[in-house]
Design an enzyme around this catalytic site. Structure first.
Site, PDB file in Angstrom:
ATOM      1  N   GLY A  23     -11.186   0.661  34.362  1.00  0.00           N
ATOM      2  CA  GLY A  23     -10.415  -0.561  34.542  1.00  0.00           C
ATOM      3  C   GLY A  23      -9.041  -0.279  35.102  1.00  0.00           C
ATOM      4  O   GLY A  23      -8.685   0.858  35.429  1.00  0.00           O
ATOM      5  N   MET A  27       0.152  -0.321  34.180  1.00  0.00           N
ATOM      6  CA  MET A  27       0.736   0.995  34.394  1.00  0.00           C
ATOM      7  C   MET A  27      -0.083   1.867  35.327  1.00  0.00           C
ATOM      8  O   MET A  27       0.396   2.898  35.776  1.00  0.00           O
ATOM      9  CB  MET A  27       0.897   1.713  33.048  1.00  0.00           C
ATOM     10  N   GLY A  28      -1.335   1.480  35.583  1.00  0.00           N
ATOM     11  CA  GLY A  28      -2.162   2.303  36.449  1.00  0.00           C
ATOM     12  C   GLY A  28      -3.639   2.022  36.247  1.00  0.00           C
ATOM     13  O   GLY A  28      -4.011   0.976  35.717  1.00  0.00           O
ATOM     14  N   LYS A  44      -5.841   8.023  32.105  1.00  0.00           N
ATOM     15  CA  LYS A  44      -5.001   6.962  32.664  1.00  0.00           C
ATOM     16  C   LYS A  44      -4.142   7.570  33.763  1.00  0.00           C
ATOM     17  O   LYS A  44      -3.320   8.475  33.505  1.00  0.00           O
ATOM     18  CB  LYS A  44      -4.124   6.328  31.590  1.00  0.00           C
ATOM     19  N   ASP A 138       3.423  -2.195  22.782  1.00  0.00           N
ATOM     20  CA  ASP A 138       2.496  -3.112  23.458  1.00  0.00           C
ATOM     21  C   ASP A 138       1.257  -3.339  22.600  1.00  0.00           C
ATOM     22  O   ASP A 138       0.137  -3.319  23.092  1.00  0.00           O
ATOM     23  CB  ASP A 138       2.112  -2.562  24.836  1.00  0.00           C
TER      24      ASP A 138
END
Length: 539
Positions: A23, A27-28, A44, A138
């Site tokens: 996905g 952020m990336g 990630k 977050d």
């Protein structure tokens, strides 16, 4: 479910073979990959716009070092990272299981027992995260994964590197999801730094969402939601019992009024009443079980035992953060009952493959076990018995004793004369006496010199050339006046020594050439200036 690789996707990242795309996020991108030993991991990859930013890379490296210290039994363990790679990437364990957001989206609000267990699971994770000196920043339903063995909280801590990289953060832009942001993240004039209490606020919003299927501050737009968070009480209709009271406390506007993660756990366990007839755990036949932190072969991936962190001060629920070496989770053992039946087929629907929405940066499948899972957060050192003598360091960390801040490497002491510029001296004057004022898991450092009435606290001052010094400042919690203490060792007299860190600006250092104290952002470089606390009597 995962997508196949797209044109332009990497086939390899360092030692990791990229298998599929999981996905994309703010952020990336996230990829499913295979490690050299055949283990499935999630990688990630940071957005390319950050790749050439040295400030970002340094912060990213520091945040990864902190995140590595979080015990992995209720979080996705950080496996590896390369901030110097182009682009930088982070590797975490891969966990199969949908996110809480997906479960609620597909099946609606959860039942009372399920909500209570999710509340316990997330509070347990926050206790571990905060105990390691990390702030999530977050927390939201999409970052809460429901794995076969229990709750896993993901994406903790790393947002700091992105949020603090000023040239890539537009004015008034922060990293996070508006619906779960605490009031202090929107309005700096509230006078509270963003700390662990912001995660507690997010916990309350997540639990309310799990129980009702909606956010307690939902508005027609992000701006409307933010205004509701700042000015309106939460909508908790549909949430009842003791859990409602805990959620309401977590959603207080004033961060100081919110409970700590440890206090949430205490309240949740009392509400569960595992030994009685009325609590969710009792109804499901759960039994408190003490389980040690994962060892080699389990989800801990053989993490070695690490040294203990700084002592816990005398305030209930307070946590002293080490940077970056603190590993202790809590000074007492907490038995947390989380019925595994709530996280098995009942919620997962018997699926064994990850869902796309819930598999972004996840971890390996939990090993099979008994129907009841219990986690214990334990410190790496034995808890003191009631009859043990009180460590004077605890009293100093609790702000009950006056102290000298002794610079170990030069055998000198800090002082704050009436002119407000920090100096070093022999520690004999009244301007060398300070007291620590706890602020969440951190501190303000206040001079007790009666001649300094206007700006008695230490703060960071940055000049036009980017140099950062310690000066006298108003005693108001802010990015410039709140410091963390990281235990580094002992001085020549056997006293515990600490590095003093400001999250926003860096580490307090001594310059041998300029013969002055300054602030420097070090990344993961070693700290070469440490301080010991010298007791100078009651406040």
């Amino acid at each position: 479910m995962s997508d196949g690789l797209r044109p332009g996707d990497p086939a390899r990242l360092g030692a990791y073979e990229v298998v599929a795309r999981l996905g994309d996020g703010g952020m990336g991108s996230v990829f499913l990959a295979r490690s050299p030993d055949g283990r499935r991991v999630a990688v990630k990859v940071v957005r390319s716009e950050f790749a050439h930013d040295e400030e970002f890379r340094g912060r990213f490296r520091s945040e990864v070092n902190r995140a590595r210290q979080v015990p992995p039994f209720c979080t996705a363990e950080v496996v590896d990272a390369d901030p110097d790679h182009n682009p930088p990437y982070l590797v975490v364990e891969y966990v199969e299981g949908p996110s809480l957001a997906q479960v609620i989206r597909e099946r609606g609000p959860l039942g009372a027992a399920q909500v209570h267990s999710i509340a316990v699971g997330v509070a347990t994770a926050l206790t571990a995260i905060h105990g390691a000196g990390v702030i999530h920043r977050d927390l939201k339903p999409a970052n809460v994964l429901i794995a076969p063995g229990g709750i896993k909280v993901i994406d903790f801590g790393i947002a700091r590197a992105f949020e603090a990289t000023s040239q890539h953060t537009r004015t008034n832009q922060v990293v996070g999801t508006v619906s779960y942001m605490a009031p202090e993240r929107f309005d700096a004039t509230l006078g509270r730094p963003v700390g662990p209490a912001a995660d507690i606020f997010a916990w309350g919003a997540v639990v309310a969402h799990a129980a009702t299927g909606r956010n307690p501050f939902a508005g027609d737009s992000p701006t409307a939601t933010a205004m509701r968070i700042l000015t309106q009480p939460p909508d908790l209709a549909g949430l009842g019992g003791p859990l409602r009271e805990l959620v309401a406390r977590a959603l207080e506007k004033d961060s100081a009024a919110r409970p700590t993660a440890r206090e949430l756990l205490d309240g949740l366990l009392t509400a569960a009443d595992p030994g009685g007839a009325g609590g969710p755990a009792a109804r499901l036949g759960a039994t408190p079980t003490a389980v040690v932190l994962p060892a080699a072969g389990g989800t801990g991936q053989g993490r070695p035992t690490m040294p203990p962190g700084p002592a816990t001060a005398g305030r209930t629920g307070s946590r002293r953060r080490g940077w970056p070496t603190m590993l202790g989770v809590t000074a007492a053992v907490i038995a947390v009952v989380v019925p595994a039946s709530l996280f098995g087929p009942k919620l997962l629907g018997g699926r064994s493959t990850p869902e796309r929405a819930g598999s972004t940066v996840t971890g390996s499948p939990a090993p099979s076990g008994p129907a009841t899972t219990a986690s214990v957060l334990a410190s790496r050192t034995p808890a003191a018995s009631p009859s043990a003598s009180v460590d004077p360091t605890d009293a100093m960390l609790a702000g009950k004793r006056r102290i000298l801040l002794h610079v170990v490497e030069i055998d000198r002491d800090l002082s704050l004369p009436s002119h407000g510029e920090l100096e070093v001296g022999n520690g004999t004057g009244k301007d060398a006496l300070f007291v620590l004022e706890p602020v969440g898991i951190d501190y303000m450092i206040k001079s007790v010199n009666p001649e300094i009435a206007h700006r008695p606290c230490l703060g960071v001052k940055r000049d036009g050339e980017g140099n950062k010094d310690l000066v006298g400042a108003e005693c108001r919690p802010s990015d410039a006046t709140v410091f963390a203490l990281s235990r580094e060792g002992r001085d020549d007299k056997g006293r515990t020594s600490y590095a003093i860190l400001n999250d926003e600006y860096g580490v307090v250092q001594w310059s041998p050439t300029k013969r002055e104290i300054y602030i420097e952002f070090l990344g993961d470089a070693p700290v070469d200036t440490t301080f010991s606390l010298v007791d100078r009597g009651a406040v």
